[in-house]
Write an enzyme that holds these catalytic residues in place. Structure first.
Site, PDB file in Angstrom:
ATOM      1  N   GLN A  58       1.024  -0.712  -0.400  1.00 29.56           N
ATOM      2  CA  GLN A  58       0.193   0.016  -0.104  1.00 29.56           C
ATOM      3  C   GLN A  58       0.648   1.530   0.055  1.00 29.56           C
ATOM      4  OE1 GLN A  58      -1.126   1.387   4.386  1.00 29.56           O
ATOM      5  NE2 GLN A  58      -1.452  -0.914   4.016  1.00 29.56           N
ATOM      6  N   HIS A  60       0.101   6.056   0.532  1.00 29.38           N
ATOM      7  CA  HIS A  60      -0.785   6.992   0.744  1.00 29.38           C
ATOM      8  C   HIS A  60      -0.493   8.544   0.687  1.00 29.38           C
ATOM      9  CE1 HIS A  60      -1.501   3.957   4.769  1.00 29.38           C
ATOM     10  NE2 HIS A  60      -0.378   4.088   4.892  1.00 29.38           N
ATOM     11  N   GLU A  85       3.681   8.991   7.841  1.00 29.38           N
ATOM     12  CA  GLU A  85       3.360   7.825   9.712  1.00 29.38           C
ATOM     13  C   GLU A  85       4.671   7.205   9.461  1.00 29.38           C
ATOM     14  OE1 GLU A  85       0.314   4.693   8.484  1.00 29.38           O
ATOM     15  OE2 GLU A  85       1.570   4.146   6.694  1.00 29.38           O
ATOM     16  N   HIS A 197       4.590   0.096   0.652  1.00 29.06           N
ATOM     17  CA  HIS A 197       5.259  -0.408   1.837  1.00 29.06           C
ATOM     18  C   HIS A 197       4.458  -1.441   2.583  1.00 29.06           C
ATOM     19  CE1 HIS A 197       2.712   2.896   3.688  1.00 29.06           C
ATOM     20  NE2 HIS A 197       1.931   2.132   4.841  1.00 29.06           N
ATOM     21  N   ARG A 216      -4.151   0.297  -2.117  1.00 36.44           N
ATOM     22  CA  ARG A 216      -3.278  -1.213  -2.153  1.00 36.44           C
ATOM     23  C   ARG A 216      -3.255  -1.619  -3.550  1.00 36.44           C
ATOM     24  NH1 ARG A 216      -7.646  -0.749   1.621  1.00 36.44           N
ATOM     25  NH2 ARG A 216      -7.370  -0.808   4.143  1.00 36.44           N
TER      26      ARG A 216
END
Length: 315
Positions: A58, A60, A85, A197, A216
């Site tokens: 996936q 972001h 993150e 990642h 994804r």
């Protein structure tokens, strides 16, 4: 002020993620109400994850992409924010992160005829990945041939391990183009927007900007948006990410600080009374041990909101 949240645990039910924050998909509740009634909309999410099987490949979006994706498909992309993150390992941890260097990819292809035959004479990374998704049934045949060779030669590696959970999945070949990383407890990796990642195994804390936008492309039964991932993936940075070990501010207090202003993580490991200084609102959890605040016990498994400086007495 310290607000302790209740833990309503259902026995024999598996739990993978525990969220602390105000995101509408899974807000933290206090007395049945979203804590944003106390805090306002928080800019960060704090999570505890247990990864017992590989999670999806996936990435972001950045802020601009998050706004566009949310506008196009608000059901799939529930907010308009970016999602940088940081994952901090609580146990030994395995993950894929970012794409390997051109030299490493070339060596990998030379050692993996099943993948090399599928890619053919395609040399650029975006086109190589696109080829894997051109016909996923054909890709599955090549993945299965690779796994069979591993079994025949009694070779057990991370890709064969993942195949036990997602047999023949295209994501297994995608993972071969990515950096494989192992973290020790206390080590962390900062995951930037647009960097692909996948968490493979381990327990971790995750601090991030408030968003649940996930694109994804493999190792998942959930919806995949392959073309979106391939379009916005970061192909420029082809180096292994730095391992973050935190900065010891004082004895028993370690800070994990990033370039993103929305979040940072502070770890307290204390045996004597100590003060937590707070500006704004801090969400936290007790991972080990217990303590007393104002006559009330906080113990392992407790999560809490601190809105002013407090003194904790370990017990």
């Amino acid at each position: 002020m310290i607000t302790i949240f209740s833990n309503e645990i259902i026995e024999d039910r598996p739990y993978a993620e525990y969220w602390l924050g105000t995101h509408s998909d899974l807000p933290t509740l206090y007395n049945g109400n979203n804590i944003k009634d106390i805090t306002g909309e928080l800019k960060y999410l704090f999570k505890l994850l247990t990864v017992n099987l590989p999670l999806s490949i996936q990435l972001h979006p950045n802020k601009t992409q998050g706004e566009q994706l949310h506008l196009q498909n608000p059901k799939l992309y529930p907010d308009d924010n970016h999602k940088p993150e940081m994952c901090i390992a609580l146990s030994s941890m395995k993950l894929f992160y970012g794409f390997r260097s051109p030299e490493e990819v070339s060596d990998m292809l030379n050692q993996t005829p099943e993948l090399n035959d599928l890619i053919g004479d395609i040399n650029d990374l975006p086109s190589q990945l696109q080829k894997l998704y051109e016909n996923e049934e054909v890709t599955k045949e090549h993945v299965n041939a690779y796994i069979e060779r591993m079994h025949t030669n009694s070779i057990h590696n991370i890709y064969e391990e993942i195949n036990e959970y997602f047999p023949g999945d295209t994501g297994i070949f995608v993972g071969m183009f990515m950096n494989y990383i192992e973290l020790n407890p206390g080590e962390a990796v900062l995951i930037h927007p647009c960097d692909p990642h996948a968490y493979i195994w381990g327990d971790l804390i995750e601090a991030q900007a408030t968003s649940n936008n996930v694109i994804r492309a493999g190792l998942t039964p959930k919806h995949k948006d392959v073309q979106a991932l391939l379009r916005i993936a970061n192909y420029e940075n082809r180096t292994r990410p730095p391992i973050i070990r935190g900065h010891e501010r004082e004895t028993g207090v370690k800070e994990y600080i990033t370039e993103y202003p929305e979040f940072k993580v502070i770890e307290y490991v204390k045996t004597e009374p100590f003060v937590i200084d707070v500006t704004g609102h801090m969400l936290g959890m007790v991972l080990e041990g217990s303590g007393i605040y104002g006559g009330e016990e906080i113990k392992a498994g407790s999560s809490y909101l601190i809105s002013s400086s407090v003194e904790i007495t370990p017990t």
